[in-house]
Design a protein around this motif. Structure first.
Motif, short mmCIF file in Angstrom:
data_model
loop_
_atom_site.label_atom_id
_atom_site.label_comp_id
_atom_site.label_asym_id
_atom_site.label_seq_id
_atom_site.Cartn_x
_atom_site.Cartn_y
_atom_site.Cartn_z
N LEU A 135 0.83 -1.21 0.00
CA LEU A 135 0.00 0.00 0.00
C LEU A 135 0.86 1.26 0.00
CD1 LEU A 135 -2.82 -0.99 2.53
CD2 LEU A 135 -2.94 -0.97 0.04
N ASP A 136 1.98 1.23 0.71
CA ASP A 136 2.90 2.37 0.73
C ASP A 136 3.41 2.69 -0.68
OD1 ASP A 136 2.67 2.74 3.44
OD2 ASP A 136 4.48 1.59 3.94
N ASN A 137 3.63 1.65 -1.49
CA ASN A 137 4.10 1.87 -2.86
C ASN A 137 3.11 2.69 -3.68
OD1 ASN A 137 6.34 0.33 -2.25
ND2 ASN A 137 5.55 -1.54 -3.20
N PHE A 138 1.83 2.62 -3.29
CA PHE A 138 0.79 3.36 -4.01
C PHE A 138 0.27 4.54 -3.19
CE2 PHE A 138 0.93 -0.78 -5.96
CZ PHE A 138 0.75 -0.50 -7.32
N GLN A 139 1.07 4.94 -2.19
CA GLN A 139 0.76 6.11 -1.35
C GLN A 139 -0.59 5.96 -0.64
OE1 GLN A 139 1.33 9.74 -3.60
NE2 GLN A 139 3.31 9.06 -4.41
N LEU A 140 -0.84 4.75 -0.15
CA LEU A 140 -2.06 4.47 0.60
C LEU A 140 -1.69 4.06 2.02
CD1 LEU A 140 -4.02 2.36 -2.05
CD2 LEU A 140 -4.42 4.75 -1.46
N LYS A 141 -2.56 4.39 2.97
CA LYS A 141 -2.37 4.03 4.36
C LYS A 141 -3.53 3.17 4.83
CE LYS A 141 1.43 6.37 4.93
NZ LYS A 141 2.72 5.67 5.16
N LEU A 142 -3.19 2.05 5.47
CA LEU A 142 -4.21 1.14 5.96
C LEU A 142 -5.11 1.83 6.98
CD1 LEU A 142 -5.13 -1.86 5.76
CD2 LEU A 142 -3.65 -2.33 7.71
#
Length: 202
Positions: free
Chosen positions: A155-162
């Protein structure tokens, strides 16, 4: 074989109706070089060496005005370049979702290849949009804590946070429910179908 590849009373070969060749021609039609090579490898499972060495594939590219590299490393570079483009496109889409205050749902499942290599597949859903974030290779044992770590890294690779961008996860990993609920407010739903399948196999 002679009847299959030759006209009656004519030694010139017929155009082959082979499924693989039909698929290749469909890929080449209307696509750029990087996207076409990527689909041959990802969709049809054709190896990099085969793509590089196949005269038919090379001629198909040439007929569409595209020059296929002659080294496997150069062909692999085309795939990596296309992945980077798709990754940036996904990041832009997720940025739009976040600006609109839309939240994401995620499904994660384990997949085993024909070579017995294990992967985690990550799929993201938002309204009617469905985006696959690709496969994550699993090395060795993979308890729930490691699954969560691999998921957060992807998710970090796609600039997303759980913690802020995801509202729910559907998973085949039963133990991940407790791990995630201990560290975030994300809802976790176990895939009962997968659990039943594993129970039957055991």
């Amino acid at each position: 074989l002679k009847e299959k590849y030759s006209e009656i009373n004519n030694d010139e070969p017929k155009p082959s109706s082979c499924k693989k060749q039909t698929i290749i021609l469909q890929h080449v039609k209307g696509l750029d070089l990087e996207e076409t090579v990527n689909k041959l490898a990802a969709w049809d499972g054709i190896s990099i060496n085969t793509i590089t060495e196949s005269e038919f594939i090379r001629e198909s590219f040439t007929s569409k005005g595209m020059q296929l590299p002659r080294s496997p490393s150069s062909v692999m570079t085309l795939i990596h370049n296309y992945f980077s483009k798709v990754e940036q496109m996904y990041i832009q889409k997720f940025g739009v979702f976040k600006c609109d205050n839309k939240k994401l749902n995620i499904s994660i499942d384990e997949w085993i290849s024909c070579k017995n290599r294990r992967y985690i597949n990550v799929h993201v859903y938002c309204n009617e949009t469905s985006l696959n974030l690709g496969l994550i290779r699993i090395h060795g044992n993979c308890p729930a804590e490691k699954v969560l770590s691999l998921l957060q890294e992807r998710l970090d690779n796609f600039q997303l946070k759980l913690e802020t961008d995801v509202v729910a996860i559907t998973s085949c990993y039963g133990k991940i429910r407790k791990i995630i609920t201990d560290y975030s407010t994300v809802l976790v739903q176990s895939c009962t179908t997968s659990s039943c399948n594993k129970s039957i196999l055991r």
